[in-house]
Design a protein around this motif. Structure first.
Motif, short mmCIF file in Angstrom:
data_model
loop_
_atom_site.label_atom_id
_atom_site.label_comp_id
_atom_site.label_asym_id
_atom_site.label_seq_id
_atom_site.Cartn_x
_atom_site.Cartn_y
_atom_site.Cartn_z
N LYS A 233 2.77 -2.67 8.32
CA LYS A 233 1.99 -3.63 7.91
C LYS A 233 2.28 -4.10 6.68
N ASN B 285 4.55 0.60 13.68
CA ASN B 285 4.24 -0.13 14.24
C ASN B 285 3.76 -1.03 11.89
N ASP C 232 0.54 -1.30 0.23
CA ASP C 232 -0.21 0.22 -0.47
C ASP C 232 0.38 1.19 0.05
N ARG D 121 5.17 -7.77 9.76
CA ARG D 121 4.13 -7.07 10.53
C ARG D 121 5.28 -6.50 10.88
N1 LIG Z 1 1.10 -0.79 5.63
C1 LIG Z 1 0.91 -0.39 6.04
N2 LIG Z 1 0.71 -0.20 7.79
C2 LIG Z 1 0.36 0.56 8.68
C3 LIG Z 1 -0.48 1.43 8.06
C4 LIG Z 1 -1.21 1.77 6.75
O1 LIG Z 1 -1.52 2.72 6.53
N3 LIG Z 1 -0.28 1.04 6.12
N4 LIG Z 1 -0.69 2.74 9.02
C5 LIG Z 1 -0.42 2.94 10.21
C6 LIG Z 1 -0.69 3.11 11.67
S1 LIG Z 1 -0.74 5.33 11.18
C7 LIG Z 1 -0.71 2.76 12.61
S2 LIG Z 1 -2.07 3.89 13.79
C8 LIG Z 1 -1.32 1.82 13.03
C9 LIG Z 1 -2.93 0.74 13.32
O2 LIG Z 1 -2.45 -0.91 13.48
P1 LIG Z 1 -4.00 -1.50 13.72
O3 LIG Z 1 -4.44 -1.15 12.59
O4 LIG Z 1 -3.03 -3.07 14.01
O5 LIG Z 1 -4.14 -1.20 15.04
O6 LIG Z 1 -0.58 0.29 12.07
C10 LIG Z 1 0.37 1.55 11.39
N5 LIG Z 1 1.25 0.80 10.06
#
Ligand SMILES: Nc1nc2c(c(=O)[nH]1)N[C@H]1C(S)=C(S)[C@@H](COP(=O)(O)O)O[C@H]1N2
Ligand SMILES: [Mo]
Length: 164
Positions: free
Chosen positions: A129, A127, A73, A108
């Motif tokens: 993903k 964090n 993404d 992750r």
């Molecule tokens: N690849 C990816 N990782 C991401 C994001 C994302 O939009 N894309 N959002 C981030 C944000 S802003 C937050 S606050 C956390 C949310 O994690 P959760 O969905 O496990 O609560 O993931 C983070 N990791």
């Protein structure tokens, strides 16, 4: 059949790593972090320490940032190497299988003790993903974390719409 490479560690390092599930699962015991729900109640899975990966990759002396890339993404985070090296966990497994997409898998990134969003470099937004590449850099790399509350709310709304 050969296992797919799930995570690359590269950049300002002596040795590039191309890691499969078996490589991660096979790291020696001190590297293994079991059940991340012990320190993040809402998150699941088992991981390995970022430190163990960096020990194998051996960052150059002048390297000072770690940039985390999710090409799925197009999300990117760049954090200071010294601050993150003791805090980062790379989650790759849940119930003896590859971590599912609904949990941010196949890989992750998690910070053991993150600050609230936008209050620190090592915040919850870091964090990452769907992590597929860890780039060790000299100076700060690409960072697409939302800069303020409005951008943050928009990102979460988009995530909810696209689903896991
Ligand atoms: N690849 C990816 N990782 C991401 C994001 C994302 O939009 N894309 N959002 C981030 C944000 S802003 C937050 S606050 C956390 C949310 O994690 P959760 O969905 O496990 O609560 O993931 C983070 N990791
Ligand atoms: Mo966030």
């Amino acid at each position: 059949m050969e296992q797919p490479v799930l995570l690359i560690v590269e950049g300002a390092v002596e040795r590039r790593l191309d890691l499969t599930f078996a490589d991660l699962a096979g790291l020696p015991e001190p590297a293994q972090v079991r059940d991340v729900s012990r320190f993040h109640a809402t998150r699941r899975g088992d991981g390995v320490t970022l430190e163990a990966l960096l020990e194998q990759a051996r960052p150059y002396a002048e390297a000072d940032y770690v940039t985390l890339h999710a090409s799925r993404d197009d999300f990117h985070v760049s954090v200071p190497l010294q601050a993150v090296r003791g805090e980062g966990v790379v989650v790759f497994r849940l119930d003896d299988r590859t971590l599912g997409r609904e949990h941010g898998g196949p890989i992750r990134f998690l910070i053991r003790d993150p600050a609230a969003c936008h209050t620190d470099q090592l915040d919850d937004c870091a964090n990452v993903k769907y992590l597929d590449r860890i780039e060790v850099t000299v100076r700060r790399g690409r960072d697409t974390r939302p800069a303020d509350e409005a951008a943050h709310a928009a990102l979460h709304a988009a995530e909810t719409r696209s689903g896991p």
